[in-house]
Design an enzyme around this catalytic site. Structure first.
Site, PDB file in Angstrom:
ATOM      1  N   ARG A  79       0.855  -1.196   0.000  1.00 10.94           N
ATOM      2  CA  ARG A  79       0.000   0.000   0.000  1.00 10.94           C
ATOM      3  C   ARG A  79       0.883   1.235   0.000  1.00 10.94           C
ATOM      4  O   ARG A  79       1.761   1.374   0.848  1.00 10.94           O
ATOM      5  CB  ARG A  79      -0.878   0.036   1.266  1.00 10.94           C
ATOM      6  CG  ARG A  79      -1.910  -1.011   1.314  1.00 10.94           C
ATOM      7  CD  ARG A  79      -3.005  -0.667   2.287  1.00 10.94           C
ATOM      8  NE  ARG A  79      -2.589  -0.162   3.588  1.00 10.94           N
ATOM      9  CZ  ARG A  79      -3.428   0.220   4.526  1.00 10.94           C
ATOM     10  NH1 ARG A  79      -4.731   0.189   4.299  1.00 10.94           N
ATOM     11  NH2 ARG A  79      -3.007   0.629   5.684  1.00 10.94           N
ATOM     12  N   THR A 119      -1.283   7.420  -0.410  1.00  8.27           N
ATOM     13  CA  THR A 119      -2.601   7.267  -1.045  1.00  8.27           C
ATOM     14  C   THR A 119      -3.368   6.053  -0.533  1.00  8.27           C
ATOM     15  O   THR A 119      -4.581   5.958  -0.733  1.00  8.27           O
ATOM     16  CB  THR A 119      -2.442   7.101  -2.566  1.00  8.27           C
ATOM     17  OG1 THR A 119      -1.768   5.850  -2.808  1.00  8.27           O
ATOM     18  CG2 THR A 119      -1.638   8.234  -3.174  1.00  8.27           C
ATOM     19  N   ASP A 179       0.225  -3.707  12.233  1.00  7.06           N
ATOM     20  CA  ASP A 179       0.735  -4.036  10.900  1.00  7.06           C
ATOM     21  C   ASP A 179       1.106  -5.518  10.855  1.00  7.06           C
ATOM     22  O   ASP A 179       2.085  -5.934  11.478  1.00  7.06           O
ATOM     23  CB  ASP A 179       1.953  -3.154  10.579  1.00  7.06           C
ATOM     24  CG  ASP A 179       2.370  -3.301   9.126  1.00  7.06           C
ATOM     25  OD1 ASP A 179       2.643  -4.444   8.693  1.00  7.06           O
ATOM     26  OD2 ASP A 179       2.394  -2.284   8.413  1.00  7.06           O
ATOM     27  N   ASP A 195       4.708  -6.467   9.521  1.00  2.06           N
ATOM     28  CA  ASP A 195       5.764  -6.141  10.482  1.00  2.06           C
ATOM     29  C   ASP A 195       5.748  -7.107  11.671  1.00  2.06           C
ATOM     30  O   ASP A 195       6.802  -7.490  12.188  1.00  2.06           O
ATOM     31  CB  ASP A 195       5.596  -4.703  10.985  1.00  2.06           C
ATOM     32  CG  ASP A 195       6.073  -3.684   9.959  1.00  2.06           C
ATOM     33  OD1 ASP A 195       6.868  -4.061   9.072  1.00  2.06           O
ATOM     34  OD2 ASP A 195       5.655  -2.515  10.042  1.00  2.06           O
TER      35      ASP A 195
HETATM   36  C1  PRP Z   1      -1.119  -4.892   4.255  1.00  2.00           C
HETATM   37  C2  PRP Z   1      -1.935  -6.170   4.324  1.00  2.00           C
HETATM   38  C3  PRP Z   1      -2.721  -6.123   3.050  1.00  2.00           C
HETATM   39  C4  PRP Z   1      -3.012  -4.655   2.891  1.00  2.00           C
HETATM   40  C5  PRP Z   1      -4.408  -4.394   3.350  1.00  2.00           C
HETATM   41  O1  PRP Z   1      -0.038  -5.045   3.442  1.00  2.00           O
HETATM   42  O2  PRP Z   1      -1.126  -7.317   4.454  1.00  2.00           O
HETATM   43  O3  PRP Z   1      -2.009  -6.608   1.915  1.00  2.00           O
HETATM   44  O4  PRP Z   1      -2.079  -3.960   3.738  1.00  2.00           O
HETATM   45  O5  PRP Z   1      -4.742  -3.076   3.134  1.00  2.00           O
HETATM   46  P1  PRP Z   1      -5.853  -2.631   2.080  1.00  2.00           P
HETATM   47  O6  PRP Z   1      -7.027  -3.535   2.282  1.00  2.00           O
HETATM   48  O7  PRP Z   1      -6.123  -1.215   2.477  1.00  2.00           O
HETATM   49  O8  PRP Z   1      -5.263  -2.742   0.714  1.00  2.00           O
HETATM   50  P2  PRP Z   1       1.054  -3.874   3.265  1.00  2.00           P
HETATM   51  O9  PRP Z   1       0.701  -3.025   2.111  1.00  2.00           O
HETATM   52  O10 PRP Z   1       1.266  -3.190   4.579  1.00  2.00           O
HETATM   53  O11 PRP Z   1       2.340  -4.679   2.821  1.00  2.00           O
HETATM   54  P3  PRP Z   1       3.200  -5.783   3.612  1.00  2.00           P
HETATM   55  O12 PRP Z   1       2.355  -7.036   3.686  1.00  2.00           O
HETATM   56  O13 PRP Z   1       4.383  -5.936   2.739  1.00  2.00           O
HETATM   57  O14 PRP Z   1       3.521  -5.245   4.981  1.00  2.00           O
HETATM   58  N1  URA Z   2      -2.431  -3.520   6.871  1.00  2.00           N
HETATM   59  C1  URA Z   2      -2.122  -4.022   8.087  1.00  2.00           C
HETATM   60  O1  URA Z   2      -1.152  -4.774   8.234  1.00  2.00           O
HETATM   61  N2  URA Z   2      -2.905  -3.685   9.127  1.00  2.00           N
HETATM   62  C2  URA Z   2      -3.980  -2.884   8.996  1.00  2.00           C
HETATM   63  O2  URA Z   2      -4.664  -2.629  10.000  1.00  2.00           O
HETATM   64  C3  URA Z   2      -4.272  -2.367   7.717  1.00  2.00           C
HETATM   65  C4  URA Z   2      -3.485  -2.695   6.668  1.00  2.00           C
END
Ligand code: PRP
Ligand code: URA
Length: 223
Positions: free
Chosen positions: A116, A120, A214, A217
């Site tokens: 994400r 944005t 998160d 993380d």
């Molecule tokens: C997180 C999560 C989803 C997304 C959800 O990933 O694992 O993929 O956000 O958010 P959304 O429904 O608003 O799209 P992130 O983009 O943080 O990446 P990561 O898994 O690499 O930490």
């Molecule tokens: N991605 C995450 O990992 N946690 C949230 O709450 C939203 C997006």
């Protein structure tokens, strides 16, 4: 909103399944706790993913076969030719793959890399590798968090472009925000969403409230 079986979200009945099993709810509470460290967090995600896959494969059909037990010959049932693909959305979806493979060991694994944009909150694609025969498989897209729904909707669109019919796509998440469910079902009302909980809302950074923070993380210990 109920946590019992299927629910109705603005007209989409039977397309959202909340896993209300007591073991699932107990493990989810441990997962939410900010003091749960990466090792236990990974174990819990893996276990919850297996429970979810158990529900998400409930529609698979069986066929009769003859089997000889130590006592006699009998007719029993085996799975009828279902091929499965697990598609984690990177990174956090990776944490769910192992648990599902324990249930469906012959499944193939494809990867969709999305993150994400911090400003944005829109998904940005950076990697994709799917099995060649993805269009013939039952597809389980996996990602612990369904927040705005942008990442999941992008993954669904991607799979549909690869020829997977939407009624063969199931989205398995651990926690969903109502906004994310709405986005996914608006994108495609034939996709079924499985989740362990539907939380209250999103905060100003599009994080799920109360959520678990998160997921990526916490799985990988990066913050
Ligand atoms: C997180 C999560 C989803 C997304 C959800 O990933 O694992 O993929 O956000 O958010 P959304 O429904 O608003 O799209 P992130 O983009 O943080 O990446 P990561 O898994 O690499 O930490
Ligand atoms: N991605 C995450 O990992 N946690 C949230 O709450 C939203 C997006």
């Amino acid at each position: 909103m109920t946590v019992n079986g299927t629910i109705e979200i603005q007209g989409y009945s039977k397309r959202v399944v909340v896993i209300d099993h007591p073991m699932v709810q107990h493990k989810l509470t441990l997962l939410r706790n900010k003091d749960t460290g990466p090792k236990q967090f990974r174990e819990l995600i893996k276990e919850l993913a297996m429970f979810e896959a158990y529900e998400a494969t409930r529609h698979f059909q069986l066929e009769p076969v003859t089997v000889t037990t130590p006592i006699c010959e009998t007719v029993a049932y085996t799975l009828k030719g279902r091929k499965v693909a697990i598609v984690p959305i990177l990174r956090a979806g990776l944490g769910m793959v192992e648990g599902i493979l324990e249930l469906v060991p012959a499944a193939r694994v494809g990867h969709v890399g999305l993150y994400r944009d911090p400003e944005t909150h829109e998904p940005v694609e950076y990697y994709c590798k799917l099995p060649d025969d993805i269009d013939t498989r039952e597809v389980l897209i996996v990602d612990p968090m369904l927040a705005t729904g942008g990442s999941a909707a992008a993954a669904i669109d991607f799979l549909k472009k690869e020829g997977v019919p939407s009624n063969r796509i199931r989205l398995l998440v651990v926690i969903a925000a109502p906004e994310g469910i709405q986005t996914v079902l608006d994108t495609d009302p034939d996709v079924t969403v499985f989740t362990c909980a539907i939380d209250e809302c999103l905060d100003e950074n599009a994080y799920i409230v109360p959520g678990l923070g998160d997921a990526g993380d916490r799985i990988f210990g990066t913050r």
